[in-house]
Design a protein around this motif. Sequence first.
Motif, PDB file in Angstrom:
ATOM      1  N   HIS A  27       0.831  -1.196   0.000  1.00 14.46           N
ATOM      2  CA  HIS A  27       0.000   0.000   0.000  1.00 14.46           C
ATOM      3  C   HIS A  27       0.877   1.263   0.000  1.00 14.46           C
ATOM      4  O   HIS A  27       0.603   2.232  -0.716  1.00 14.46           O
ATOM      5  CB  HIS A  27      -0.909  -0.031   1.242  1.00 14.46           C
ATOM      6  CG  HIS A  27      -2.169   0.761   1.116  1.00 14.46           C
ATOM      7  ND1 HIS A  27      -3.171   0.690   2.035  1.00 14.46           N
ATOM      8  CD2 HIS A  27      -2.585   1.657   0.194  1.00 14.46           C
ATOM      9  CE1 HIS A  27      -4.163   1.501   1.668  1.00 14.46           C
ATOM     10  NE2 HIS A  27      -3.825   2.110   0.563  1.00 14.46           N
ATOM     11  N   HIS A  77      -3.594   9.200   1.460  1.00  9.47           N
ATOM     12  CA  HIS A  77      -2.759   8.175   2.089  1.00  9.47           C
ATOM     13  C   HIS A  77      -1.828   8.789   3.143  1.00  9.47           C
ATOM     14  O   HIS A  77      -1.609   8.199   4.200  1.00  9.47           O
ATOM     15  CB  HIS A  77      -1.966   7.392   1.034  1.00  9.47           C
ATOM     16  CG  HIS A  77      -2.835   6.483   0.221  1.00  9.47           C
ATOM     17  ND1 HIS A  77      -3.431   6.894  -0.948  1.00  9.47           N
ATOM     18  CD2 HIS A  77      -3.242   5.199   0.437  1.00  9.47           C
ATOM     19  CE1 HIS A  77      -4.167   5.886  -1.431  1.00  9.47           C
ATOM     20  NE2 HIS A  77      -4.065   4.851  -0.617  1.00  9.47           N
ATOM     21  N   TRP A 126     -13.347   6.574   0.183  1.00 10.45           N
ATOM     22  CA  TRP A 126     -12.896   6.800   1.557  1.00 10.45           C
ATOM     23  C   TRP A 126     -14.073   7.217   2.421  1.00 10.45           C
ATOM     24  O   TRP A 126     -15.004   7.874   1.935  1.00 10.45           O
ATOM     25  CB  TRP A 126     -11.850   7.920   1.597  1.00 10.45           C
ATOM     26  CG  TRP A 126     -10.585   7.623   0.864  1.00 10.45           C
ATOM     27  CD1 TRP A 126     -10.410   7.576  -0.498  1.00 10.45           C
ATOM     28  CD2 TRP A 126      -9.297   7.318   1.422  1.00 10.45           C
ATOM     29  NE1 TRP A 126      -9.101   7.262  -0.806  1.00 10.45           N
ATOM     30  CE2 TRP A 126      -8.396   7.116   0.354  1.00 10.45           C
ATOM     31  CE3 TRP A 126      -8.818   7.219   2.734  1.00 10.45           C
ATOM     32  CZ2 TRP A 126      -7.045   6.800   0.562  1.00 10.45           C
ATOM     33  CZ3 TRP A 126      -7.482   6.904   2.937  1.00 10.45           C
ATOM     34  CH2 TRP A 126      -6.608   6.699   1.863  1.00 10.45           C
ATOM     35  N   ASP A 164      -9.363   4.141   4.316  1.00  9.23           N
ATOM     36  CA  ASP A 164      -9.286   3.776   2.903  1.00  9.23           C
ATOM     37  C   ASP A 164     -10.201   2.582   2.642  1.00  9.23           C
ATOM     38  O   ASP A 164     -10.018   1.511   3.232  1.00  9.23           O
ATOM     39  CB  ASP A 164      -7.820   3.414   2.586  1.00  9.23           C
ATOM     40  CG  ASP A 164      -7.550   3.238   1.104  1.00  9.23           C
ATOM     41  OD1 ASP A 164      -8.514   3.042   0.334  1.00  9.23           O
ATOM     42  OD2 ASP A 164      -6.366   3.279   0.718  1.00  9.23           O
ATOM     43  N   HIS A 168      -7.722  -2.581  -2.344  1.00 11.57           N
ATOM     44  CA  HIS A 168      -6.278  -2.796  -2.150  1.00 11.57           C
ATOM     45  C   HIS A 168      -5.879  -2.575  -0.678  1.00 11.57           C
ATOM     46  O   HIS A 168      -4.826  -3.017  -0.247  1.00 11.57           O
ATOM     47  CB  HIS A 168      -5.434  -1.932  -3.098  1.00 11.57           C
ATOM     48  CG  HIS A 168      -5.455  -0.440  -2.838  1.00 11.57           C
ATOM     49  ND1 HIS A 168      -5.679   0.489  -3.832  1.00 11.57           N
ATOM     50  CD2 HIS A 168      -5.263   0.292  -1.704  1.00 11.57           C
ATOM     51  CE1 HIS A 168      -5.618   1.708  -3.307  1.00 11.57           C
ATOM     52  NE2 HIS A 168      -5.366   1.613  -2.023  1.00 11.57           N
TER      53      HIS A 168
HETATM   54 MN    MN Z   1      -5.162   3.091  -0.779  1.00  7.73          MN
END
Ligand code: MN
Length: 205
Positions: A27, A77, A126, A164, A168
């Motif tokens: 990530h 992120h 998100w 998140d 992924h």
């Molecule tokens: Mn992400």
Amino acid sequence: MAFILPELEFKYDALEPFIDKETMRLHYLKHHAAYLEKLNAAIAGTELDKMKIEEIFSTVSNYTSEVRNNGGGYYNHALFWQILSPEKMAINDITLADSITKYFGNLQHLKDEFFEEGMKLFGSGWVWLIKKDNNELLITTSANQDNPLMDVAPINGRPLLTLDLWEHAYYLKYKNDRAAYINAFWNLVNWDKVAELFNNDNINF
Ligand code: MN
């Protein structure tokens, strides 16, 4: 003046068992780094090169989807890593605790609403706890890599907490069980950082 990948303040395996080492490594090193690289490529040689990321977001509808998607990916992120803690924490800040009581009744109601909104979000995106200009706290979601600082967001506010919800972020460990991932998240929240964001509107990345 290119943006840079912020250093992680914990090791890849520090969030086990709630977020696994391999997910954390990929990530950060692959996903986050790729958003950053593409953002820098998109702004190189343009007027955006001299702007802060918050300034870019406040007028993001004027720019390309590369700027919007990768700018969001870079920032979201960076914030996400900041509000994660390897140690389970309590809310020590009285002002933040009082505000949560005022707008949600109690912390469990905040968690319940965060869960419901996170589960309702279709596809990638998100879920956020934000503080609006009038200091109101609320939960909102964004699609893709959008965020509540962007002029395209349905509700604007200052992000205090985020999770998140792209696959992924959780698929290696949780497969399609987004609910288990959202519930596990509460073991990892860095409430001191959330309080810092709540009390200081000028923190930038
Ligand atoms: Mn992400």
